[in-house]
Scaffold this active site. Structure first.
Site, PDB file in Angstrom:
ATOM      1  N   GLY A  66       0.946  -1.128  -0.073  1.00 47.71           N
ATOM      2  CA  GLY A  66       0.075  -0.062  -0.059  1.00 47.71           C
ATOM      3  C   GLY A  66       0.889   1.333   0.044  1.00 47.71           C
ATOM      4  N   ALA A  67       0.220   2.182   0.062  1.00 44.13           N
ATOM      5  CA  ALA A  67       0.971   3.632   0.124  1.00 44.13           C
ATOM      6  C   ALA A  67       2.016   3.960   1.423  1.00 44.13           C
ATOM      7  CB  ALA A  67      -0.192   4.764   0.229  1.00 44.13           C
ATOM      8  N   GLY A  69       3.237   1.316   3.198  1.00 42.99           N
ATOM      9  CA  GLY A  69       4.279  -0.126   3.493  1.00 42.99           C
ATOM     10  C   GLY A  69       3.813  -1.252   2.828  1.00 42.99           C
ATOM     11  N   LYS A  84       3.331  -6.590   8.718  1.00 46.12           N
ATOM     12  CA  LYS A  84       3.175  -5.072   7.899  1.00 46.12           C
ATOM     13  C   LYS A  84       4.408  -4.365   8.320  1.00 46.12           C
ATOM     14  CE  LYS A  84       0.214  -0.951   7.544  1.00 46.12           C
ATOM     15  NZ  LYS A  84      -1.222  -0.383   7.942  1.00 46.12           N
ATOM     16  N   ASP A 181     -11.019   4.720   6.664  1.00 49.21           N
ATOM     17  CA  ASP A 181     -10.620   3.933   5.334  1.00 49.21           C
ATOM     18  C   ASP A 181     -11.440   2.488   5.038  1.00 49.21           C
ATOM     19  OD1 ASP A 181      -9.337   4.033   2.875  1.00 49.21           O
ATOM     20  OD2 ASP A 181      -7.512   2.996   3.719  1.00 49.21           O
TER      21      ASP A 181
END
Length: 375
Positions: A66-67, A69, A84, A181
Site C-alpha cells: 500500500g501507500a 508499507g 506489515k 478507510d
C-alpha cells in the site's frame, strides 16, 4: 458479540525459542534507517508490553502493498502471521510523521478486541517499524467480489457480511475510534469464507468533539462528502468531521455487496469524489432491491452526517431485514456452493407487519431529524 479492550499479552515471549532470527525484508528492499538501525523517536510512545522480539520474527513472501508499507506472510514462533512493514520515510519530517502514525496505529489496534477485527499480536520499533497480526488465509472482499462477477452474492451472505462489518465498526466507535478507510480492500475473509474481518488501522483516529482532523483521508470512492470542501484543502489542513464518515463508507460497501459493482463506474477517482461531494450523486440502486434494504443504504450515505444512523441502528435494521427473508435453500456457509452467488434474488416481498412497523418507526425518526435540521 464481545467488544472489549485487550490489555493482555498472553505470555507471548516466554513461549518461543531463542534461536529464531529476524530475516531482513525480502527482495533486497532499500531501507532508509540510521546506521545503527534505530528508528526510535520522542514521538513514539508504545508500551513495551505491546512489543515482540524481532529475533523471533521471520518475514517471508510479500502478499500486499500500500501507500504506507508492505505486508508479508511471516512466522512468529509457532504462529503464521501477517507482517506489515511500514515505510521509514526519507526526510526527518516525513520520518517523524510516519513514526507518529505507526505509534497511533499500534496503540489503537491493541486497545480493541472483537471477532470481526483482525487480531493484533504485537509490534517492533527496531530495526524497522513492524505490526504483526493474525494472517487470514482468505482473500480480501474486493478480490472475492471481482472473482464472482458478474454474479451477485446470495442475499443472506451479503447481509451476513454487512453485519460482520457493522459490528466491527460499532466496536471501534464504542471506543472512540474512527477508521476513515472502510472499503472492500480492507475487509478480509476468513479461511472458510463465512465471515469478514476489518483490517488496516493506518488512517484511524481517535474521535474528539473539540479536535479537528486532517482532511483528504481514505479512498475517494468510499469517502464521505464532508471530507471535501468547495476549496480543495491542502494535505495536512484540518476540518471538522465525526465518526459518521465511516457510516457513509459503509453505505457504499453495502451497495457493493448488493450489486457487485464498482461504485461510480466509468469515473476517475477525482470525478467520483467531485460527484459525491458537490453534485450529491450516489451509486444507483437496482430497481429490484428491497425497499427497506434500499432505505438502509440510502440512510447511510445521506448528505447530512447527523442524519446517518449509528452502527447500532444499522445492525438492528439489518437484523430486522434478515428476519423477513425465507431461510436459504442451501447452506450459505459452504463457500464452494454454486448457489452462493446468483444473478438476481432481490424481488421477494416483505410481508411481516411487525418488521414493517419497525422500519416505519425508523423512517419517522430520520424524518423528524431532517425536519429539525432544515429549520
Amino acid at each position: 458479540m464481545s467488544c472489549s479492550y485487550n490489555n493482555s499479552r498472553e505470555g507471548r515471549e516466554s513461549e518461543f525459542e531463542q534461536h529464531s532470527v529476524l530475516r531482513k525484508s525480502v527482495d533486497s528492499e532499500p531501507k532508509s534507517v540510521s546506521q545503527n538501525g534505530s528508528i526510535s523517536s520522542p514521538q513514539l510512545s508504545i508500551d513495551d508490553n505491546l512489543l515482540v522480539d524481532p529475533k523471533l520474527l521471520l518475514i517471508r513472501s510479500k502478499i500486499g502493498e500500500g501507500a504506507h508499507g508492505r505486508v508479508y506472510e511471516g512466522r512468529y514462533g509457532d504462529q503464521i502471521v501477517a507482517v506489515k512493514v511500514l515505510n521509514p520515510g526519507s526526510t526527518p519530517e516525513e520520518k517523524a510523521a510516519l513514526e507518529s502514525r505507526f505509534a497511533r496505529e499500534v496503540n489503537m489496534m491493541s486497545r480493541v478486541k472483537h471477532e470481526n477485527l483482525v487480531k493484533f499480536i504485537g509490534a517492533c520499533k527496531d530495526p524497522l517499524m513492524v505490526i504483526v497480526t493474525e494472517l487470514l488465509p482468505g482473500m480480501s472482499l474486493r478480490k472475492y467480489l471481482v472473482g464472482i462477477r458478474p454474479k451477485l452474492l446470495d442475499l443472506h451472505v451479503a447481509i451476513k457480511f454487512a453485519l460482520d462489518i457493522a459490528r466491527a465498526m460499532e466496536c471501534l466507535h464504542a471506543h472512540g475510534i474512527i477508521h476513515r478507510d472502510l472499503k472492500p480492500d480492507n475487509l478480509l475473509l476468513t479461511a472458510n469464507q463465512r465471515s469478514v474481518k476489518l483490517a488496516d488501522f493506518g488512517l484511524a483516529r481517535e474521535e474528539s468533539v473539540t479536535e479537528m482532523m486532517t482532511a483528504e483521508t481514505g479512498t475517494y470512492r468510499w469517502m464521505a462528502p464532508e471530507l471535501y470542501s468547495t476549496v480543495t484543502l491542502r494535505q495536512g489542513e484540518k476540518k471538522h468531521y465525526n465518526n459518521k464518515v465511516d457510516v457513509y463508507s459503509f453505505g457504499i460497501v453495502l451497495w457493493e455487496l448488493l450489486t457487485n459493482r464498482m461504485p461510480f463506474e466509468g469515473m476517475s477517482n477525482l470525478q467520483a469524489a467531485y460527484a459525491a461531494a458537490f453534485k450529491q450523486e450516489r451509486p444507483s440502486l437496482p430497481e429490484d432491491v428491497f425497499p427497506d434494504l434500499a432505505f438502509i443504504v440510502q440512510s447511510c450515505w445521506v448528505e447530512d452526517p447527523n442524519m446517518r444512523p449509528s452502527f447500532s441502528q444499522v445492525i438492528r435494521m439489518l437484523n430486522t431485514f434478515l428476519f423477513t427473508l425465507p431461510p436459504p435453500s442451501h447452506s450459505i456457509s459452504d463457500p464452494d456452493s454454486n448457489n452462493s452467488a446468483t444473478t438476481s434474488n432481490r424481488t421477494l416481498t416483505l410481508s411481516s407487519a411487525p418488521v414493517k412497523g419497525k422500519f416505519s418507526f425508523l423512517r419517522q425518526l430520520f424524518a423528524a431529524r431532517r425536519t429539525r435540521h432544515s429549520q
